[in-house]
Motif scaffolding. Structure first.
Motif, PDB file in Angstrom:
ATOM      1  N   ASN A 260       0.838  -1.214   0.000  1.00  0.00           N
ATOM      2  CA  ASN A 260       0.000   0.000   0.000  1.00  0.00           C
ATOM      3  C   ASN A 260       0.863   1.250   0.000  1.00  0.00           C
ATOM      4  O   ASN A 260       0.561   2.258   0.658  1.00  0.00           O
ATOM      5  CB  ASN A 260      -0.948   0.016   1.206  1.00  0.00           C
ATOM      6  CG  ASN A 260      -2.089   1.005   1.028  1.00  0.00           C
ATOM      7  OD1 ASN A 260      -2.413   1.404  -0.099  1.00  0.00           O
ATOM      8  ND2 ASN A 260      -2.696   1.434   2.129  1.00  0.00           N
ATOM      9  N   GLN A 283      -6.764  -3.065  -6.575  1.00  0.00           N
ATOM     10  CA  GLN A 283      -5.991  -2.991  -5.334  1.00  0.00           C
ATOM     11  C   GLN A 283      -6.743  -3.568  -4.138  1.00  0.00           C
ATOM     12  O   GLN A 283      -6.169  -4.322  -3.344  1.00  0.00           O
ATOM     13  CB  GLN A 283      -5.605  -1.531  -5.063  1.00  0.00           C
ATOM     14  CG  GLN A 283      -4.719  -0.924  -6.141  1.00  0.00           C
ATOM     15  CD  GLN A 283      -4.248   0.461  -5.773  1.00  0.00           C
ATOM     16  OE1 GLN A 283      -3.548   0.660  -4.770  1.00  0.00           O
ATOM     17  NE2 GLN A 283      -4.622   1.449  -6.582  1.00  0.00           N
ATOM     18  N   ASP A 284      -8.015  -3.209  -3.991  1.00  0.00           N
ATOM     19  CA  ASP A 284      -8.776  -3.699  -2.841  1.00  0.00           C
ATOM     20  C   ASP A 284      -8.903  -5.221  -2.872  1.00  0.00           C
ATOM     21  O   ASP A 284      -8.801  -5.881  -1.827  1.00  0.00           O
ATOM     22  CB  ASP A 284     -10.170  -3.065  -2.826  1.00  0.00           C
ATOM     23  CG  ASP A 284     -10.122  -1.580  -2.491  1.00  0.00           C
ATOM     24  OD1 ASP A 284      -9.099  -1.136  -1.938  1.00  0.00           O
ATOM     25  OD2 ASP A 284     -11.100  -0.868  -2.799  1.00  0.00           O
ATOM     26  N   ARG A 287      -5.482  -6.720  -1.810  1.00  0.00           N
ATOM     27  CA  ARG A 287      -5.172  -6.516  -0.396  1.00  0.00           C
ATOM     28  C   ARG A 287      -6.092  -7.337   0.508  1.00  0.00           C
ATOM     29  O   ARG A 287      -5.632  -7.950   1.481  1.00  0.00           O
ATOM     30  CB  ARG A 287      -5.297  -5.027  -0.049  1.00  0.00           C
ATOM     31  CG  ARG A 287      -4.218  -4.152  -0.677  1.00  0.00           C
ATOM     32  CD  ARG A 287      -4.184  -2.790  -0.019  1.00  0.00           C
ATOM     33  NE  ARG A 287      -3.413  -1.843  -0.817  1.00  0.00           N
ATOM     34  CZ  ARG A 287      -3.930  -0.839  -1.525  1.00  0.00           C
ATOM     35  NH1 ARG A 287      -5.242  -0.646  -1.509  1.00  0.00           N
ATOM     36  NH2 ARG A 287      -3.163  -0.036  -2.221  1.00  0.00           N
TER      37      ARG A 287
END
Length: 445
Positions: A260, A283-284, A287
């Protein structure tokens, strides 16, 4: 959704469901092999009889998962040609050999050894019979090696050169020793052993909660499952962290997303190297998948370690709450493994072969309607197979050893002489559970 997005959804769904079969297969087969080895070479006839029943019970669950799972694997490689012909055109000269070897091992060698093991009960010498199940385990992990070599090339292409728009293999040794493949293979193997250990421990705990009379059978299974899961889950976390330097070196965008931090810098670097484009994956998704895998891995490691300590003097069997936790924990490794797969595959987007071939360039250009129909049919069939598999596994797991048909013998017709013909050993008999052998002499020759 575009046709390419639908094709990605189809491949992600079918591969994800197929992986649930694979990880349990890889996790169970070494444990079955250990059980069979201990049973075959135990001199005490009572312990040998219990060991054989234990082997046949878990072996049957393994065979169910393998038999249904092999069907899901048949369509995987066809999708490369149907929806992703660009991958075959660019990387077929490199990518094809590992896939072909994986197919030969999984669908020929492994299946052959397993078939001989299934139908070898009562026919083969114990040493030969035990060797067969270990060969099944060996070929299962060899198959995983070749598929990870193919996937490793997509993650970090090595040992090749590009001529006329196609990749050609120049260094087979570099392909076989790709760090992106080898470290991930160890991680996958440990995750599979964790899955198998948690599954065996959870099913055994379920039977103790039900006041089983098969105390010795499931006590041995519970111990083996917990020790396997405790050791494997500890090292799977360690090896998972060992992948971070490899990711940092080979896929800076994925590393930036996982940290991040530095996503903009990685985007600028990739634009400079490969031209304009959006090189940032979801990205979410990456992650969250990483967090899920990490939390589950640490949770499983902690719980199984506590349970191993409670094995002393059978403390665990007197603490029903812990047994309930072990049963509830069975799905956790499957969820974690899917999370890891999402991190590995989604994190390298938009590349199919990292730095060389994008997803859009690899797509075959099939119409949206055709891909939508294909996606719907394949996903429906795969979900049906998964439901069928777990329905069968749950049913036979709950019924216990008395319902085991693996290694049973068919009854003789009343008119035949047992001296003249003897029993007919089979692998998976259709006879009722009451015909299962109750002594070593019924299954050893």
């Amino acid at each position: 959704m575009s046709a390419a997005d639908l094709a990605r959804l189809q491949f992600a769904a079918t591969t994800g469901i197929h992986w649930l079969f694979v990880i349990l297969t890889m996790g169970l087969v070494p444990l079955v092999a250990i059980m069979h080895t201990r049973a075959a070479f135990t001199r005490d006839p009572v312990k040998r009889a219990v060991g054989e029943r234990r082997t046949r019970f878990w072996g049957q669950l393994y065979v169910i998962n393998y038999a249904v799972g092999i069907v899901t694997g048949l369509v995987m490689e066809f999708q490369f040609g149907l929806s992703w012909s660009g991958l075959s055109k660019f990387a077929g000269n490199v990518f094809g050999a590992p896939l072909a070897l994986e197919t030969l091992i999984a669908f020929f060698a492994e299946s052959t050894f397993l078939g001989m093991w299934i139908f070898g009960w009562g026919r083969l010498r114990k040493g030969v019979h035990v060797t067969l199940i270990w060969l099944v385990a060996l070929t299962a992990y060899a198959s995983a090696y070749w598929i990870m070599i193919a996937n490793g090339f997509m993650q970090h292409p090595v040992g090749y050169e590009v001529r006329d728009g196609a990749a050609y293999l120049t260094d087979f040794g570099a392909l076989l020793s790709n760090s992106s493949a080898l470290v991930a293979l160890v991680h996958v193997a440990l995750a599979a052993l964790t899955t198998g250990g948690v599954f065996v421990a959870g099913v055994s705990a379920h039977h103790f909660l039900g006041r089983t009379t098969e105390t010795e059978l499931f006590r041995g299974s519970l111990r083996l499952g917990l020790w396997t899961a405790a050791v494997a889950s500890f090292f799977v976390v360690v090896v998972g962290e060992m992948q971070r330097p490899v990711i940092e070196r080979t896929q800076p965008m994925k590393d930036a997303v996982l940290r991040n931090s530095g996503v903009a810098e990685a985007q600028a670097r990739l634009v400079e190297e490969h031209g304009p484009g959006d090189y940032v994956p979801w990205q979410d998704t990456v992650r969250i998948s990483m967090d899920v895998m990490t939390v589950i891995g640490n949770t499983v490691s902690t719980i199984t370690l506590i349970a191993v300590v409670l094995l002393w003097r059978d403390w665990l069997l007197r603490r029903r709450l812990v047994l309930y936790v072990l049963v509830a924990m069975v799905p956790f490794p499957f969820v974690a493994s899917v999370g890891g797969w999402v991190v590995r595959e989604v994190g390298r987007q938009p590349w199919l072969v990292y730095g060389q071939l994008t997803v859009e360039d690899a797509f075959s250009g099939v119409s949206t309607t055709a891909v939508a129909v294909s996606c719907t049919v394949f996903v429906a069939v795969f979900v049906a197979l998964a439901v069928t598999n777990w329905t069968l596994i749950t049913r036979f797991a709950r019924r216990g050893p008395d319902a085991t048909q693996l290694g049973t013998t068919e009854p003789l017709p009343a008119t035949e002489s047992p001296v003249a013909t003897g029993p007919l050993p089979v692998g998976l008999s259709a006879g009722p559970p009451s015909q299962a052998p109750t002594s070593p002499s019924a299954t050893e020759r």
